[in-house]
Design a protein around this motif. Structure first.
Motif, PDB file in Angstrom:
ATOM      1  N   ASN A  98      59.109  34.111  34.760  1.00  0.00           N
ATOM      2  CA  ASN A  98      60.238  33.489  34.067  1.00  0.00           C
ATOM      3  C   ASN A  98      61.452  34.407  34.108  1.00  0.00           C
ATOM      4  O   ASN A  98      62.572  33.965  34.366  1.00  0.00           O
TER       5      ASN A  98
ATOM      6  N   PHE B  86      63.048  34.601  37.547  1.00  0.00           N
ATOM      7  CA  PHE B  86      63.466  33.340  38.148  1.00  0.00           C
ATOM      8  C   PHE B  86      64.933  33.342  38.541  1.00  0.00           C
ATOM      9  O   PHE B  86      65.292  32.941  39.656  1.00  0.00           O
TER      10      PHE B  86
ATOM     11  N   HIS C 131      55.108  26.591  33.734  1.00  0.00           N
ATOM     12  CA  HIS C 131      54.182  26.884  34.826  1.00  0.00           C
ATOM     13  C   HIS C 131      54.316  28.311  35.350  1.00  0.00           C
ATOM     14  O   HIS C 131      53.571  28.714  36.250  1.00  0.00           O
ATOM     15  N   LEU C 132      55.265  29.084  34.795  1.00  0.00           N
ATOM     16  CA  LEU C 132      55.472  30.458  35.240  1.00  0.00           C
ATOM     17  C   LEU C 132      55.020  31.438  34.167  1.00  0.00           C
ATOM     18  O   LEU C 132      55.117  31.156  32.968  1.00  0.00           O
TER      19      LEU C 132
ATOM     20  N   PHE D 165      60.013  28.159  31.541  1.00  0.00           N
ATOM     21  CA  PHE D 165      59.294  27.337  32.508  1.00  0.00           C
ATOM     22  C   PHE D 165      57.799  27.444  32.219  1.00  0.00           C
ATOM     23  O   PHE D 165      57.216  28.530  32.344  1.00  0.00           O
TER      24      PHE D 165
ATOM     25  N   ARG E 225      65.227  36.886  30.365  1.00  0.00           N
ATOM     26  CA  ARG E 225      65.578  36.054  31.520  1.00  0.00           C
ATOM     27  C   ARG E 225      67.086  35.916  31.658  1.00  0.00           C
ATOM     28  O   ARG E 225      67.638  35.958  32.769  1.00  0.00           O
TER      29      ARG E 225
END
Length: 351
Positions: free
Chosen positions: A98, A101, A92-93, A90, A146
């Motif tokens: 990330n 998430f 924007h993270l 992602f 992740r």
């Protein structure tokens, strides 16, 4: 009802994309094994992972994971970790967010494992960085962390090394080897690279044109390919077509004994392993396999092995250590003895 089997079991799985059909596929992955799915581009490897993960609808079949039938479950309820070829972080993270998430999206109450995972994967110093500032190898480490953060029951890796440069790919391959042996869950790794497949996988599944062609322990499949397409994917080179009967087979000037041709009759196609070709002086001792004399046509000094092309019937190329070329003082035009030991040959019946 759940069973005691904590692995992955796939029975009669098929899926469709336009005119392309995958399957039916039958596969089992025990929790302590890594299955590598090997095949050429467009074979259906990614399609298989997407269907297992629930990202693509299946036409038929059953998927069981950790003793539970997950065939009809939505992807978010399957607890499957998935690592894509392009990492798919992602943007924007931060790195840390990330990794966090998945557990947050699932509203899990489990302890935050992001710190431990970042340390384990050597990316702790990247915690507050944005994905756009990372190298390809760093992004894949974050994607792997992740996927593991949700404590998956199955890990799926879709060619995570294919877009990396050679040194980074080798580093990531070593990391995956170590990590996957420590996990106590089944894992499936997709690739079109045979060296990657054989270095990472405990077991091998070869897919060509949507069909599962051969499965088994990786070393056994590599040594005993079941058909020509599998042989090519695993580094066997075509030797040519010929005939077999009475315990022997003939391809051009080469004659194989019953150690290679037993039980084969009629038209055949032979394959050989270039790295197993033996070259020596043209006055040989008794050969231990199929043997002939040939002229050296060309020497390509590639690394780590050089490629020696031989002018003979059938044409043969040998992969050799550079020091062996120096020891034999090979130059183009030299007449040499060529020997293909039985373990370097494989013969397939043809129609």
């Amino acid at each position: 009802m759940p069973t005691a089997d904590p692995g992955l079991s796939i029975s009669g799985l098929s899926a469709q994309a336009g005119s392309f059909t995958l399957g039916p596929v039958n596969l089992d992955i025990p929790p302590d094994r890594v299955l590598v799915v090997l095949g050429p581009s467009g074979a259906g490897k990614t399609m298989l992972l997407e269907t297992i993960a629930g990202l693509r609808p299946q036409r038929s079949g059953k998927i069981s994971l950790a003793g539970t039938d997950i065939t009809g479950l939505a992807p978010e309820w399957r607890r499957i970790g998935l690592v894509f070829q392009d990492a798919a972080l992602f943007p924007h993270l931060t790195v840390k967010d990330n990794i966090r998430f998945g557990p947050r999206a699932n509203r899990t109450t489990a302890p935050d494992r992001s710190g431990d995972l970042m340390r384990q994967l050597g990316i702790g110093h990247l915690a507050d960085r944005a994905p756009r500032s990372l190298s390809g190898g760093e992004r894949q480490r974050v994607a792997l962390a992740r996927a593991l953060a949700i404590q998956p029951r199955l890990l799926l890796l879709d060619e995570p090394l294919s877009a990396l440069d050679q040194p980074t790919r080798e580093d990531m391959r070593s990391l995956l080897q170590r990590l996957l042996t420590q996990l106590e869950i089944p894992a499936a790794h997709v690739t079109h690279d045979r060296d990657e497949a054989l270095s990472i996988g405990d077991d091998l599944a070869v897919i060509v044109a949507g069909q599962l062609r051969q499965t088994g322990p990786a070393a056994k499949v590599a040594a005993e390919p079941a058909e020509p397409d599998v042989a090519r994917l695993l580094g066997w080179s075509p030797l040519g077509h010929g005939t077999a009967g009475g315990g022997t087979a003939r391809i051009g000037q080469l004659v194989f004994g019953d150690a290679v041709a037993a039980g084969v009759h009629g038209p055949v196609q032979a394959f050989y392993r270039p790295e197993d070709v033996q070259l020596g002086p043209a006055t040989p001792a008794e050969p231990t396999g199929a043997s002939l004399t040939a002229h050296v046509e060309r020497i390509l000094h590639t690394r780590p092995l050089a490629r020696v092309s031989l002018d003979c019937d059938p044409p043969i190329a040998a992969l050799m250590l550079h020091r062996d070329i120096d020891r034999l003082r090979l130059t183009p035009g030299d007449l040499i003895q060529v020997n293909l030991p039985p373990y370097s040959l494989h013969v397939f019946q043809t129609r």
